[in-house]
Design an enzyme around this catalytic site. Structure first.
Site, PDB file in Angstrom:
ATOM      1  N   CYS A   1     -20.515 107.414 -39.256  1.00 21.17           N
ATOM      2  CA  CYS A   1     -20.334 108.772 -39.864  1.00 21.17           C
ATOM      3  C   CYS A   1     -19.031 109.096 -40.166  1.00 21.17           C
ATOM      4  CB  CYS A   1     -20.743 109.727 -38.537  1.00 21.17           C
ATOM      5  SG  CYS A   1     -22.381 109.336 -38.053  1.00 21.17           S
TER       6      CYS A   1
ATOM      7  N   GLY B   1     -28.133 117.005 -37.467  1.00 21.21           N
ATOM      8  CA  GLY B   1     -27.531 116.991 -36.280  1.00 21.21           C
ATOM      9  C   GLY B   1     -26.232 117.769 -36.321  1.00 21.21           C
ATOM     10  N   THR B   2     -25.605 117.662 -37.396  1.00 22.71           N
ATOM     11  CA  THR B   2     -24.080 118.229 -37.687  1.00 22.71           C
ATOM     12  C   THR B   2     -24.266 119.584 -37.390  1.00 22.71           C
ATOM     13  OG1 THR B   2     -23.467 116.438 -39.024  1.00 22.71           O
ATOM     14  CG2 THR B   2     -22.445 118.342 -39.119  1.00 22.71           C
TER      15      THR B   2
ATOM     16  N   ASN C   1     -22.721 107.328 -30.104  1.00 23.44           N
ATOM     17  CA  ASN C   1     -22.964 106.515 -31.230  1.00 23.44           C
ATOM     18  C   ASN C   1     -22.356 105.217 -31.575  1.00 23.44           C
ATOM     19  OD1 ASN C   1     -20.985 108.857 -31.698  1.00 23.44           O
ATOM     20  ND2 ASN C   1     -20.768 107.916 -33.559  1.00 23.44           N
TER      21      ASN C   1
ATOM     22  N   ALA D   1     -33.511 114.381 -37.331  1.00 27.01           N
ATOM     23  CA  ALA D   1     -34.835 113.421 -37.770  1.00 27.01           C
ATOM     24  C   ALA D   1     -34.509 112.053 -38.317  1.00 27.01           C
ATOM     25  CB  ALA D   1     -35.573 114.148 -38.848  1.00 27.01           C
ATOM     26  N   HIS D   2     -33.268 111.671 -38.833  1.00 31.09           N
ATOM     27  CA  HIS D   2     -33.079 110.488 -39.610  1.00 31.09           C
ATOM     28  C   HIS D   2     -33.030 109.383 -38.684  1.00 31.09           C
ATOM     29  CE1 HIS D   2     -28.698 110.079 -40.454  1.00 31.09           C
ATOM     30  NE2 HIS D   2     -28.668 111.322 -39.973  1.00 31.09           N
TER      31      HIS D   2
ATOM     32  N   THR E   1     -34.635 129.361 -46.611  1.00 36.24           N
ATOM     33  CA  THR E   1     -36.048 128.980 -46.641  1.00 36.24           C
ATOM     34  C   THR E   1     -36.130 127.471 -45.953  1.00 36.24           C
ATOM     35  OG1 THR E   1     -36.203 130.035 -48.388  1.00 36.24           O
ATOM     36  CG2 THR E   1     -37.957 128.577 -48.268  1.00 36.24           C
TER      37      THR E   1
HETATM   38  N1  PLP Z   1     -24.054 113.350 -33.532  1.00 38.21           N
HETATM   39  C1  PLP Z   1     -23.884 112.011 -33.388  1.00 38.21           C
HETATM   40  C2  PLP Z   1     -23.911 111.425 -32.005  1.00 38.21           C
HETATM   41  C3  PLP Z   1     -24.303 111.327 -34.470  1.00 38.21           C
HETATM   42  O1  PLP Z   1     -24.196 109.837 -34.454  1.00 38.21           O
HETATM   43  C4  PLP Z   1     -24.495 111.730 -35.720  1.00 38.21           C
HETATM   44  C5  PLP Z   1     -24.781 111.122 -36.980  1.00 38.21           C
HETATM   45  O2  PLP Z   1     -24.661 110.007 -36.852  1.00 38.21           O
HETATM   46  C6  PLP Z   1     -24.403 113.162 -35.883  1.00 38.21           C
HETATM   47  C7  PLP Z   1     -24.294 114.028 -34.715  1.00 38.21           C
HETATM   48  C8  PLP Z   1     -24.682 113.878 -37.105  1.00 38.21           C
HETATM   49  O3  PLP Z   1     -26.145 114.114 -37.426  1.00 38.21           O
HETATM   50  P1  PLP Z   1     -26.500 114.237 -39.106  1.00 38.21           P
HETATM   51  O4  PLP Z   1     -26.384 112.867 -39.641  1.00 38.21           O
HETATM   52  O5  PLP Z   1     -28.331 114.742 -38.900  1.00 38.21           O
HETATM   53  O6  PLP Z   1     -25.997 115.261 -39.439  1.00 38.21           O
END
Ligand code: PLP
Length: 376
Positions: free
Chosen positions: A316, A70-71, A148, A197-198, A234
């Site tokens: 996070c 996500g990041t 979140n 995914a996680h 890759t």
């Molecule tokens: N965006 C939101 C709203 C999240 O809650 C998170 C992670 O908790 C992320 C982005 C980041 O995703 P990732 O952990 O897959 O990098």
């Protein structure tokens, strides 16, 4: 007794189906760019996963760009959309995840004007507020679909419509929404959407940015030209296959309802907790609350000792003990925000676990209050 996991917004356990599918890819040489049969098999698996991910969010497979999570998807949306433009204006909501906030701030240091759109006390961005913040020219607006910490949902279709009518592109971070509410890229009316995914029973280190076909995106990573040149490197086939299977599983798994969360919150209210964002539509699995006078970190550690894994503020950025920027943006006092604790339930959690948690909370709170009285 095994501890009870109540922190699904931080990460979710990999489901057995996903684990099995990933396992079969770990022992084979799987470079999807190779021309031989191993490479062709990897490429087929990659494209199947792309179809599964696209189907889960109502998009076409060509709209899926796989990322490391996500990041990276958020960074690609913000920096990728703005990176190819002359600096103008960028608008993000005050409650965004750092994965959106930080790249936006990096653009600000490169000459972009960064405006923050405030939220109401219920945690939602209103159309009126967004209109007040929008000025022409604004290149991009980013507002998350589900927060979140609070779980509060944003009215994305109307916000995206407002941005469009001002000539701005719109990105939404749907990392917490996928798998918990219905997420349909086309219905949201956005130009780009991040998923991970996680958060849905898939592996960590894998995600995607879903894009409008016409979106002009400058890559963050240059190299071998994978993902049609939009994200070189890759591909992590095992992880992407796992992501695909996790998305596929969403088709048959019923969405969680609020039922367990409501039992939890009824118990929390009886114990005089303040529940944040409760007046807004929220994710069905998330409860963010505080007991006035009780420190959140201390409560989380005491609950951990009692066998319950919950989070304080945002996991996070849990190395920071600052009060949550999301709660401050909602007008919550720093003292109360310092007490914030998040329970995020998953489909495997049970009523017995929630009841057990409420009982454990009684003794934990009474101990903490006794200790505070002795220290005073
Ligand atoms: N965006 C939101 C709203 C999240 O809650 C998170 C992670 O908790 C992320 C982005 C980041 O995703 P990732 O952990 O897959 O990098």
């Amino acid at each position: 007794m095994a501890p009870t996991y109540f922190d699904h917004n931080a990460t979710t356990p990999i489901s057995p189906r996903v684990r099995e599918a990933m396992w079969s890819w770990l022992g084979v040489p799987a470079n999807a760019s190779s021309r031989h049969q191993f490479g062709r098999a990897a490429s087929r698996a990659l494209e199947q996963a792309r179809e599964q991910v696209a189907a889960a969010v109502g998009a076409h497979p060509t709209q899926v760009i796989f990322t490391s999570g996500g990041t990276e998807a958020d960074n690609l949306a913000i920096q990728g959309v703005c990176g190819g433009m002359e600096p103008s204006r960028l608008v993000v909501s005050a409650i965004e995840h750092p994965a959106v906030m930080r790249p936006a701030q990096a653009l600000q240091r490169q000459g972009w004007q960064l405006a923050s759109v405030e939220v109401e006390s219920n945690g939602q961005v209103s159309r009126t507020r967004l209109k007040e913040t929008l000025r022409k020219p604004t290149a991009l607006v980013s507002v998350m679909l589900a927060n979140n910490e609070t779980g509060v949902l944003q009215p994305i279709p109307e916000l995206a419509e407002t941005a469009r009518s001002h000539g701005a592109l719109f990105h939404t971070d749907a990392v917490q929404a996928l798998g918990r509410i219905k997420v349909d890229f086309a219905a949201l009316g956005v130009h780009a959407m991040s998923i991970s995914a996680h958060k849905i029973g898939g592996p960590q280190g894998c995600g995607a940015l879903i894009v409008d076909k016409r979106l002009d995106l400058r890559p963050l990573l240059y190299g071998g030209g994978q993902e049609k040149g939009r994200r070189s490197g890759t591909e992590n086939i095992a992880a992407i296959v796992g992501f695909g299977v996790a998305c596929e599983s969403l088709k048959t798994a019923p969405l969680m309802t609020e039922a367990l969360r409501d039992v939890l919150e009824a118990g929390l209210r009886q114990r005089n907790a303040v529940i944040f964002g409760a007046r807004a539509p929220r994710l069905p699995n998330t409860s963010f609350f505080a007991f006035p006078g009780i420190d959140g970190e201390t409560l989380v550690m005491a609950l951990d000792r009692a066998g319950y894994a919950v989070a304080s503020g945002s996991a996070c950025s849990s190395d920071s003990s600052d009060p949550s920027h999301v709660l401050l943006a909602m007008g919550v006092s720093p003292e109360l925000a310092q007490g914030a604790v998040r329970v995020s339930l998953g489909p495997e959690n049970t009523l017995q676990e929630v009841e057990g948690f409420l009982q454990a909370l009684d003794s934990v709170l009474s101990n903490l209050r006794q200790m505070a009285a002795i220290a005073a």
